[in-house]
Write an enzyme that holds these catalytic residues in place. Structure first.
Site, PDB file in Angstrom:
ATOM      1  N   HIS A 152       1.674   2.931  -3.335  1.00  0.00           N
ATOM      2  CA  HIS A 152       0.633   3.598  -4.131  1.00  0.00           C
ATOM      3  C   HIS A 152       0.969   5.068  -4.366  1.00  0.00           C
ATOM      4  CE1 HIS A 152      -2.774   1.168  -5.301  1.00  0.00           C
ATOM      5  NE2 HIS A 152      -2.720   0.502  -4.171  1.00  0.00           N
TER       6      HIS A 152
ATOM      7  N   HIS B  14     -53.894  17.292   1.155  1.00  0.00           N
ATOM      8  CA  HIS B  14     -53.556  15.890   1.356  1.00  0.00           C
ATOM      9  C   HIS B  14     -54.775  15.127   1.888  1.00  0.00           C
ATOM     10  CE1 HIS B  14     -49.422  17.187   0.894  1.00  0.00           C
ATOM     11  NE2 HIS B  14     -48.975  15.948   1.063  1.00  0.00           N
TER      12      HIS B  14
ATOM     13  N   GLU C 250      -9.434   1.703   5.289  1.00  0.00           N
ATOM     14  CA  GLU C 250      -9.912   1.255   3.978  1.00  0.00           C
ATOM     15  C   GLU C 250      -9.708  -0.252   3.846  1.00  0.00           C
ATOM     16  OE1 GLU C 250      -8.908   2.023  -0.759  1.00  0.00           O
ATOM     17  OE2 GLU C 250      -7.438   2.543   0.784  1.00  0.00           O
ATOM     18  N   HIS C 251      -8.478  -0.696   4.068  1.00  0.00           N
ATOM     19  CA  HIS C 251      -8.140  -2.121   4.057  1.00  0.00           C
ATOM     20  C   HIS C 251      -7.723  -2.536   5.473  1.00  0.00           C
ATOM     21  CE1 HIS C 251      -6.983  -0.590  -0.030  1.00  0.00           C
ATOM     22  NE2 HIS C 251      -7.718  -1.625  -0.399  1.00  0.00           N
TER      23      HIS C 251
ATOM     24  N   GLN D  82       0.823  -1.206   0.000  1.00  0.00           N
ATOM     25  CA  GLN D  82       0.000   0.000   0.000  1.00  0.00           C
ATOM     26  C   GLN D  82       0.856   1.254   0.000  1.00  0.00           C
ATOM     27  OE1 GLN D  82      -2.799  -1.618  -1.082  1.00  0.00           O
ATOM     28  NE2 GLN D  82      -3.641   0.263  -0.253  1.00  0.00           N
TER      29      GLN D  82
ATOM     30  N   ASP E  52      -7.255  -6.510  -4.294  1.00  0.00           N
ATOM     31  CA  ASP E  52      -6.975  -5.493  -5.306  1.00  0.00           C
ATOM     32  C   ASP E  52      -7.166  -6.031  -6.716  1.00  0.00           C
ATOM     33  OD1 ASP E  52      -6.468  -3.246  -3.856  1.00  0.00           O
ATOM     34  OD2 ASP E  52      -4.286  -3.323  -4.026  1.00  0.00           O
TER      35      ASP E  52
END
Length: 429
Positions: free
Chosen positions: A258, A415, A322-323, A255, A356
């Site tokens: 990235h 109504h 996230e992960h 990661q 992934d």
């Protein structure tokens, strides 16, 4: 990496901050691009493509010939790998289909829910140093299963005005209807407003840098939905002495490579495990082609020692990764008590890389703590739930008076009248 031992809970908020700019830091730039694209369409898109990507384009649209030529450049082995991943992703997302939900809430009152695809969706696929063709699988495959009619893809070109061949091959394989050589803020703006070339879409999907993230958030102010505010990637691993330090280090680095604004965190009850992982990172990072990027990300990352599993879990839920990788003896505790995570990976032989690429789950996930309130992309992300109801004469007789009383109590006479007229008609029948 920064090593922290038994941090005080009052310091967790500061400790768990992401290394990202605030929206205010970059919003002015995003607004400027949006205003120009809305006013000048393709001309503005081409200007920004030249400015940010160094490419001068005659046409934004990728041609069929370009796609055909790109396919020839993708090796048979890679095509087989993509096919395997596509099959698993299709299998996992296809089982997410749900049937019509129907119930008679009381005699004569039928209510049901059905799902319909979003007709026009836009996919943003990062290019540059890491052309994420895998993200096409994660977005276009469920879009096709959902039944979306138009699937528009934008991805940045290189300085020669070309798109990575594997991106073009994968997009064509997955049924993308149009591909455009546009990246960054201008791509999001193009799909938000529509230009002479790029269609306006109803919902935009896909990851990107912080500028793309803010652009997607701005798009929501212009009647366009987004999947989530997905920014720089992040990973949190919880591990104990049963974990393989080399595996843990490799996951953290996967990661970290990235981008420089990515963040990875190791949480553990074992100081010896933390020390072993730290040594592995120092060795493994030397062999990475993206070593410089990974080193900057690692500098933003943390090794956190905690007293027990309960404290670890509280800290992890506060972070909302996230992960989330679980490599501990008592894995059931973490599986059962995790509340805030985009996707969970369990055991020594379940690397985050599997999600992934090829296991079948989706890798487009909430970052920056948004796992506390957002789901990752799934089949329902490409669909809308619509409710239906049909009331018979008997049903109107059953609920009519309740509706009249409630409408009158709210002061909404029209109504009430809509029901009263129907009840009176029943009395004359």
């Amino acid at each position: 990496m920064n090593k922290i031992s038994n941090p005080d809970r009052k310091d967790w908020l500061q400790l768990l901050q992401r290394p990202t700019q605030t929206v205010g830091d970059i919003e002015a730039t995003v607004n400027d691009v949006f205003d120009n694209v809305r006013a000048k369409g393709d001309a503005a898109i081409k200007k920004y493509t030249q400015k940010f990507d160094g490419a001068t384009l005659d046409s934004l649209l990728v041609t069929d010939l370009e796609i055909e030529e790109a396919s020839k450049k993708v090796s048979p082995e890679l095509k087989q790998a993509i096919a395997l991943a596509k099959g698993n992703i299709e299998t996992f997302h296809a089982v997410q289909k749900t049937k019509k939900v129907e119930v008679e809430t009381m005699p004569g009152v039928q209510c049901w829910q059905e799902k319909r695809p979003i007709q026009k969706v836009g996919l943003y696929i990062p290019g540059g140093t890491a052309p994420l063709f895998s993200t096409i699988l994660m977005l276009a495959v469920p879009a096709k299963i959902a039944g979306c009619e138009e699937i528009v893809l934008c991805t940045p070109p290189n300085k020669d005005g070309e798109v990575n061949p594997t991106i073009l091959y994968t997009a064509q394989l997955c049924g993308v209807t149009q591909i455009f050589k546009v990246g960054g803020i201008q791509a999001i703006a193009g799909m938000t407003f529509g230009t002479e070339s790029i269609p306006k879409v109803y919902k935009i999907f896909g990851p990107g840098n912080q500028y793309v993230t803010v652009a997607k958030q701005l798009a929501t102010k212009h009647n366009v939905a987004i999947d989530m505010p997905a920014g720089p990637s992040e990973l949190l691993v919880v591990a104990d002495d049963t974990a393989n330090p080399a595996f843990v280090a490799s996951d953290l680095l996967s990661q970290a490579e990235h981008g420089v604004d990515s963040q990875v965190i190791l949480v553990s009850t074992s100081e010896s495990l933390i020390n072993a992982v730290e040594k592995e990172i120092e060795e493994q990072i030397k062999a990475l082609p993206r070593q410089e990027i990974a080193e900057k990300s690692i500098a933003n990352s943390k090794l956190i020692l905690v007293e027990n599993d309960e404290t670890a879990m509280d800290l992890i839920n506060e972070y909302g990764p996230e992960h989330f990788i679980v490599c501990v003896e008592n894995e059931d505790f973490y599986i059962d008590t995790i509340q805030n995570a985009g996707s969970v990976f369990i055991g020594n032989y379940t690397p985050e890389s599997a999600g992934d690429y090829a296991s079948g789950t989706n890798h487009t996930l909430p970052t920056n703590g948004y796992a506390k309130q957002y789901s990752g992309v799934n089949l329902d992300s490409f669909m809308k739930s619509m409710t239906f109801q049909k009331i018979s004469e008997e049903g109107m007789g059953q609920i009519g008076n309740a509706i009249e009383l409630m409408a009158e109590a709210e002061g909404l006479q029209a109504h009430k009248n809509a029901v009263t007229l129907r009840l009176k008609s029943l009395e004359t029948n």
